[in-house]
Design a protein around this motif. Structure first.
Motif, PDB file in Angstrom:
ATOM      1  N   SER A  84       2.277   1.863  -3.268  1.00 29.32           N
ATOM      2  CA  SER A  84       1.274   2.337  -4.220  1.00 29.32           C
ATOM      3  C   SER A  84       0.952   3.808  -3.997  1.00 29.32           C
ATOM      4  O   SER A  84       0.431   4.478  -4.871  1.00 29.32           O
ATOM      5  CB  SER A  84      -0.005   1.499  -4.114  1.00 29.32           C
ATOM      6  N   LYS A  85       1.271   4.321  -2.774  1.00 33.64           N
ATOM      7  CA  LYS A  85       1.017   5.734  -2.503  1.00 33.64           C
ATOM      8  C   LYS A  85       2.169   6.604  -2.987  1.00 33.64           C
ATOM      9  O   LYS A  85       2.075   7.821  -2.963  1.00 33.64           O
ATOM     10  CB  LYS A  85       0.842   5.952  -0.991  1.00 33.64           C
ATOM     11  N   THR A 102       0.837  -1.201   0.000  1.00 37.36           N
ATOM     12  CA  THR A 102       0.000   0.000   0.000  1.00 37.36           C
ATOM     13  C   THR A 102       0.869   1.247   0.000  1.00 37.36           C
ATOM     14  O   THR A 102       0.624   2.190  -0.755  1.00 37.36           O
ATOM     15  CB  THR A 102      -0.917   0.021   1.242  1.00 37.36           C
ATOM     16  N   THR A 110      -4.095  -4.017   4.722  1.00 37.36           N
ATOM     17  CA  THR A 110      -3.462  -3.075   3.806  1.00 37.36           C
ATOM     18  C   THR A 110      -3.132  -1.724   4.434  1.00 37.36           C
ATOM     19  O   THR A 110      -2.546  -0.876   3.790  1.00 37.36           O
ATOM     20  CB  THR A 110      -4.329  -2.847   2.552  1.00 37.36           C
ATOM     21  N   LEU A 166       4.368  -3.195  -9.148  1.00 42.27           N
ATOM     22  CA  LEU A 166       4.459  -3.693  -7.774  1.00 42.27           C
ATOM     23  C   LEU A 166       4.330  -5.214  -7.698  1.00 42.27           C
ATOM     24  O   LEU A 166       3.794  -5.739  -6.735  1.00 42.27           O
ATOM     25  CB  LEU A 166       3.372  -3.055  -6.904  1.00 42.27           C
ATOM     26  N   MET A 213       1.054  -1.332 -11.930  1.00 42.85           N
ATOM     27  CA  MET A 213       1.588  -0.459 -10.879  1.00 42.85           C
ATOM     28  C   MET A 213       3.097  -0.606 -10.713  1.00 42.85           C
ATOM     29  O   MET A 213       3.725   0.167 -10.007  1.00 42.85           O
ATOM     30  CB  MET A 213       0.953  -0.816  -9.521  1.00 42.85           C
ATOM     31  N   ARG A 272       2.986   6.658  -9.184  1.00 38.26           N
ATOM     32  CA  ARG A 272       2.174   5.853  -8.260  1.00 38.26           C
ATOM     33  C   ARG A 272       1.556   6.723  -7.179  1.00 38.26           C
ATOM     34  O   ARG A 272       2.256   7.483  -6.519  1.00 38.26           O
ATOM     35  CB  ARG A 272       3.031   4.790  -7.577  1.00 38.26           C
ATOM     36  N   GLY A 273       0.274   6.573  -6.977  1.00 45.11           N
ATOM     37  CA  GLY A 273      -0.402   7.347  -5.946  1.00 45.11           C
ATOM     38  C   GLY A 273      -0.913   8.666  -6.486  1.00 45.11           C
ATOM     39  O   GLY A 273      -1.943   9.154  -6.053  1.00 45.11           O
ATOM     40  N   MET A 330      -4.096   2.599  -6.557  1.00 41.73           N
ATOM     41  CA  MET A 330      -4.646   1.250  -6.464  1.00 41.73           C
ATOM     42  C   MET A 330      -5.338   1.064  -5.113  1.00 41.73           C
ATOM     43  O   MET A 330      -4.865   1.548  -4.090  1.00 41.73           O
ATOM     44  CB  MET A 330      -3.530   0.222  -6.647  1.00 41.73           C
ATOM     45  N   ILE A 339      -7.824   7.191   0.288  1.00 36.25           N
ATOM     46  CA  ILE A 339      -6.401   7.435  -0.012  1.00 36.25           C
ATOM     47  C   ILE A 339      -6.178   7.429  -1.519  1.00 36.25           C
ATOM     48  O   ILE A 339      -5.480   8.288  -2.062  1.00 36.25           O
ATOM     49  CB  ILE A 339      -5.510   6.370   0.680  1.00 36.25           C
ATOM     50  N   PHE A 395      -1.056  -5.449 -10.381  1.00 35.06           N
ATOM     51  CA  PHE A 395       0.272  -5.169  -9.796  1.00 35.06           C
ATOM     52  C   PHE A 395       1.283  -4.863 -10.907  1.00 35.06           C
ATOM     53  O   PHE A 395       2.166  -4.014 -10.725  1.00 35.06           O
ATOM     54  CB  PHE A 395       0.780  -6.369  -8.981  1.00 35.06           C
ATOM     55  N   PHE A 410      -6.476  -1.960  -2.666  1.00 31.43           N
ATOM     56  CA  PHE A 410      -6.163  -3.384  -2.550  1.00 31.43           C
ATOM     57  C   PHE A 410      -7.291  -4.170  -1.926  1.00 31.43           C
ATOM     58  O   PHE A 410      -8.220  -3.631  -1.332  1.00 31.43           O
ATOM     59  CB  PHE A 410      -4.885  -3.584  -1.749  1.00 31.43           C
ATOM     60  N   ALA A 420       0.478  10.313   2.058  1.00 36.07           N
ATOM     61  CA  ALA A 420       0.194  10.043   0.654  1.00 36.07           C
ATOM     62  C   ALA A 420       0.140  11.355  -0.134  1.00 36.07           C
ATOM     63  O   ALA A 420       0.462  11.396  -1.326  1.00 36.07           O
ATOM     64  CB  ALA A 420      -1.129   9.294   0.511  1.00 36.07           C
TER      65      ALA A 420
END
Lengths: 305, 327
Positions: free
Chosen positions: A209-210, A206, B103, B58, B56, B89-90, B95, B168, B53, B97, B117
């Motif tokens: 991803s931020k 997470t 998470t 990831l 992303m 990203r972000g 994303m 977020i 993923f 989850f 964030a």
């Protein structure tokens, strides 16, 4: 939270007194203090005189409660050997041991945590294998042997540090390393396991991803979680450093509590031994308590419960 | 030009030592336009999350993207540096989850996890980032958001946590949101609210959404297009209305048949026999043939090529559509 700390403190105190009780009876059964004070060659008359003078002719329970009463007033009795109050003696020597213990803990932290983290971030790499090697050897090597080797290497063959004594900071480098090295394996492996587990956690994904990566990700999200269990063990290890100082201080001729313990045991200086055991127990129990409190502060899930 | 254009994406995890890798995502191609919602559908283990993923960047080690291209806004994501990808990203791709229990970081407050964030991408004051976090919480329907900022994840219910995760993802009004089963843990009423929220977002901010799910009912309500995934491959793609009313691939037909509805009331619910094969032991040819009642010997030879039919595509040599068979 306050109630939790109070309850744990009371429990800790009870543990410390239980230890002192056991120590008191064991010491007085194993040795005859009057004989020890009088010396090997003293006549029976002298021994009896001493026994009466120090109140050693009283039954054990009476003597324990007398001792306990003194302790509660801050009076730990008088040293048979140095002929001054034990509390004074311990206070004089405590500074050196606290310095040594904290320096040793710093050595542990500075070696074990970076090494464990590097190993965790590169599992099965050469650095991981090297860290494992360090852990295994540090685990296998006894303290006194490492101490002697360090003296031979860095004080005799390459004389960059003094052999013994406690006058300057340079005197503390080798003993702190020796005392600190013994905790490296446990802390390093714990850091490694913890960090590997945390790096695989969903909340790390997470965070990525931020928009987090690298050092920021490690600092903000991984280390704090991974170090939670490490902190408790570190606090316990600090308590053990005080006990461990007995050997290390003797090797390096450092005039701290550890050496005092050894000397008073050899001299059958029971009041001093008695107080040192009590102090070591208090320190050990207090460090465990501290670990619990720090964990409660860092982990909100414990704080609530 | 579509916002996201995925071309022949391959994501592999190492198989047995010395052997070939296991393709969790195998030659997957699809595109998403701005303001559109793509429903990426499949059973567990079909590779739909790994597809998310991969976009992303990831994918869990030791898995990695080994083939194909991912074009985002015309840019090949593989050509970006680690730092450029981080900036994306972000901020531009977000994303949500799957598991709301795991998470969020258990030792940081919701407020911290939201404001960081924001500050990961913008230089804003503490007060401003906090205000924006609070507004985002309010937007996903969390009551008294100001107070909740100081709370920890374990003080929230699963549904609330999932909403926090969605909040977020919405913080930077991203161009693309990849939502991995975001409503599975939620009550039906909250599920509806969240779905409406995403629909509104797609309309007002022109955000593209990839909605990963196994729930065809949600896809039919929310998505414009659907992509059905089976054992790492897309077996059928096309506009939702066409695919769900008139499926071509037997697997899609099976999925639709196993959804309870008014029409099937009182009759025994149909189900697809067997289970998804593990990636290391895929059958030759069409991966679905061992569970398919239409399979013939021809299905075992090569993986079926993609057949195009207008905006639709499918990989089956015995498609369900009867007219096509006679052509």
């Amino acid at each position: 939270m306050l109630k939790y700390i109070l309850l744990r403190s009371l429990l800790a105190l009870a543990v410390a007194f239980t230890v002192s009780l056991a120590a008191f009876f064991l010491l007085n059964v194993a040795t005859d203090p009057a004989q020890a004070i009088a010396g090997e060659d003293a006549t029976q008359e002298v021994v009896d005189m001493i026994r009466a003078r120090y109140g050693l002719d009283q039954p054990l329970p009476v003597r324990y409660f007398e001792w306990l009463g003194g302790v509660l007033r801050g009076d730990f009795g008088e040293s048979y050997y140095w002929h001054k109050p034990v509390a004074e003696l311990v206070a004089e020597r405590a500074g050196v041991t606290i310095t040594l213990a904290l320096a040793a803990l710093s050595v542990t932290i500075l070696i074990a945590i970076p090494l464990g983290a590097l190993a965790a971030l590169n599992p099965n790499s050469w650095i991981d294998r090297m860290a494992l090697g360090v852990a295994v050897s540090a685990q296998a090597v006894p303290n006194f042997w490492l101490g002697l080797i360090m003296i031979i290497l860095f004080a005799v063959m390459i004389p960059i540090f003094p052999v013994s004594g406690d006058d300057t900071w340079r005197h503390f480098v080798l003993p702190a390393f020796v005392l600190g090295a013994s905790s490296v394996p446990a802390i390093m492996r714990l850091t490694r396991t913890g960090l590997i587990e945390v790096m695989g956690a969903d909340y790390i994904r997470t965070a990525r991803s931020k928009g987090f990566r690298g050092g920021a990700l490690l600092r903000r999200h991984a280390l704090r979680n991974a170090l939670l269990p490490v902190i408790s063990v570190l606090a316990v290890q600090l308590g053990q450093k005080f006990g461990g100082s007995v050997i290390t201080e003797s090797i390096f001729a450092i005039n701290g509590l550890g050496r005092l313990a050894l000397e008073s045991i050899l001299g059958a200086d029971i009041p001093t031994v008695q107080m040192l055991i009590f102090v070591f127990a208090i320190v050990f129990v207090a460090m465990n308590l501290l670990a619990d409190i720090i964990n409660a502060i860092l982990d909100p899930r414990i704080r609530i419960g | 030009m579509p916002l996201l254009d995925v071309q022949s994406l391959v994501t592999e995890f190492p198989g047995a030592p010395g052997g070939p890798g296991n393709r969790a995502v195998n030659e997957v191609s699809f595109a998403v336009e701005r303001g559109k919602v793509l429903g990426l559908v499949g059973e567990s283990g079909s590779g739909k999350s790994v597809t998310g993923f991969s976009i992303m960047g990831l994918v869990d080690r030791p898995g990695r993207v080994t083939g194909g291209r991912i074009l985002f806004d015309g840019q090949d994501l593989a050509s970006l540096s680690g730092e450029e990808m981080r900036q994306l990203r972000g901020r531009r791709i977000a994303m949500v989850f799957q598991d709301p229990m795991m998470t969020l970081n258990p030792v940081l407050t919701i407020g911290t996890q939201m404001t960081e964030a924001i500050t990961a991408h913008e230089k804003v004051s503490r007060a401003e980032s906090r205000a924006r976090a609070r507004d985002a919480l309010g937007q996903v329907g969390i009551p008294s958001p100001e107070e909740r900022l100081s709370a920890y994840p374990h003080e929230f219910s699963g549904g609330m946590r999932q909403r926090v995760a969605i909040a977020i993802a919405l913080l930077h009004n991203p161009d693309l949101i990849i939502a991995d089963e975001p409503t599975t843990a939620l009550d039906v009423t909250i599920q509806s609210q969240i779905i409406s929220e995403f629909q509104r977002l797609a309309e007002t901010h022109n955000t593209a959404v990839i909605w990963i799910t196994h729930d065809l009912a949600i896809v039919s309500r929310l998505a414009d297009d659907i992509a059905v995934m089976y054992s790492g491959r897309l077996v059928e793609t096309g506009p939702v209305s066409d695919v769900l009313t008139d499926p071509r691939h037997p697997y899609t037909a099976g999925l639709i048949g196993s959804v309870p509805s008014q029409n099937t009331r009182g009759t025994r619910l149909r189900q697809i026999p067997g289970m998804t094969p593990s990636l290391g032991r895929l059958p030759s040819g069409c991966a679905f043939r061992t569970r398919c009642d239409r399979a013939t010997e021809a299905c075992a030879t090569v993986p079926p090529p993609e057949t195009h039919e207008g905006a639709r595509g499918f990989r089956c040599i015995h498609p369900v559509h009867p007219e096509l068979l006679t052509q």
